[in-house]
Design a protein around this motif. Structure first.
Motif, PDB file in Angstrom:
ATOM      1  N   UNK A   1      38.126  31.173  19.496  1.00  0.00           N
ATOM      2  CA  UNK A   1      38.803  32.402  19.913  1.00  0.00           C
ATOM      3  C   UNK A   1      39.980  32.002  20.808  1.00  0.00           C
ATOM      4  N   UNK A   2      41.157  31.855  20.217  1.00  0.00           N
ATOM      5  CA  UNK A   2      42.341  31.353  20.913  1.00  0.00           C
ATOM      6  C   UNK A   2      42.715  32.245  22.093  1.00  0.00           C
ATOM      7  N   UNK A   3      42.494  33.549  21.988  1.00  0.00           N
ATOM      8  CA  UNK A   3      42.866  34.481  23.060  1.00  0.00           C
ATOM      9  C   UNK A   3      41.960  34.395  24.282  1.00  0.00           C
ATOM     10  N   UNK A   4      40.804  33.749  24.164  1.00  0.00           N
ATOM     11  CA  UNK A   4      39.851  33.706  25.279  1.00  0.00           C
ATOM     12  C   UNK A   4      39.726  32.309  25.902  1.00  0.00           C
ATOM     13  N   UNK A   5      40.607  31.391  25.566  1.00  0.00           N
ATOM     14  CA  UNK A   5      40.554  30.035  26.118  1.00  0.00           C
ATOM     15  C   UNK A   5      40.868  30.091  27.616  1.00  0.00           C
ATOM     16  N   UNK A   6      40.115  29.332  28.396  1.00  0.00           N
ATOM     17  CA  UNK A   6      40.322  29.267  29.849  1.00  0.00           C
ATOM     18  C   UNK A   6      40.353  27.805  30.283  1.00  0.00           C
ATOM     19  N   UNK A   7      41.068  27.530  31.384  1.00  0.00           N
ATOM     20  CA  UNK A   7      41.160  26.159  31.883  1.00  0.00           C
ATOM     21  C   UNK A   7      41.137  26.161  33.403  1.00  0.00           C
ATOM     22  N   UNK A   8      40.515  25.129  33.971  1.00  0.00           N
ATOM     23  CA  UNK A   8      40.581  24.935  35.416  1.00  0.00           C
ATOM     24  C   UNK A   8      40.681  23.439  35.707  1.00  0.00           C
ATOM     25  N   UNK A   9      41.259  23.132  36.863  1.00  0.00           N
ATOM     26  CA  UNK A   9      41.535  21.752  37.243  1.00  0.00           C
ATOM     27  C   UNK A   9      40.919  21.487  38.605  1.00  0.00           C
TER      28      UNK A   9
END
Length: 165
Positions: free
Chosen positions: A101-109
């Motif tokens: 689901x490309x619209x729901x991708x999340x990232x954290x660093x």
């Protein structure tokens, strides 16, 4: 035993020759990718990169991670004793399956590790199929009717176990 990697060595030599300083390879950021139930999780090592200079873009079929580290600074007549940390640019591209689901991708660093969560589309998740409890004679009837239809389609065929004289 250490193996010689011709391509890696050629890349190092050409980088040194053309720029004067070794440039980290574009794949210098190691990646772990695994599936955790209804999502994929990717962890990318990016130590020493400012979070504001890490860019994650997603489009159907492709995830791109770019990170820049700028260690250049104005020459203030410093006498460098050791200078091993160069400016660097890392680019990693990962092919995405149709189930992401490309619209729901999340990232954290955090602590030099970029963690990208790639949820699986709801319609691509495995579904639990209910098993109906019916009469035990319904399944054998279906098999028998299938065998009868096969015999009727080939009336001259004899079973392999019969003996004809």
């Amino acid at each position: 035993m250490m193996l010689f990697d011709t391509f890696k060595e050629l890349d190092r030599i050409s980088s040194t020759f053309f720029s004067g300083f070794p440039v980290p390879a574009l794949s210098a950021a190691p990646v772990n990718l695994y599936r955790d139930d209804d999502r994929y999780v990717m962890e990318v090592d990016l130590p020493g990169f400012e979070p504001s200079l890490v860019d994650v873009t997603a489009e159907p079929g492709l995830l791109t991670i770019r990170a820049d580290r700028d260690t250049s600074r104005e020459d203030r007549n410093e006498r460098w004793l050791i200078r091993e940390r160069d400016s660097a640019r890392v680019v990693r591209q990962i092919a995405l399956g149709d189930d992401v689901d490309v619209d729901a991708i999340a990232a954290d660093y955090q602590n030099g590790v970029l963690r990208v969560t790639l949820p699986v589309r709801a319609d691509a998740l495995p579904r639990k199929v209910a098993v109906a409890v019916g009469s035990p004679s319904s399944a054998p009837q279906a098999i028998e009717s299938g065998e009868a239809a096969q015999r009727d389609a080939h009336p001259k065929a004899e079973p392999a176990h019969s003996v004809a004289s």
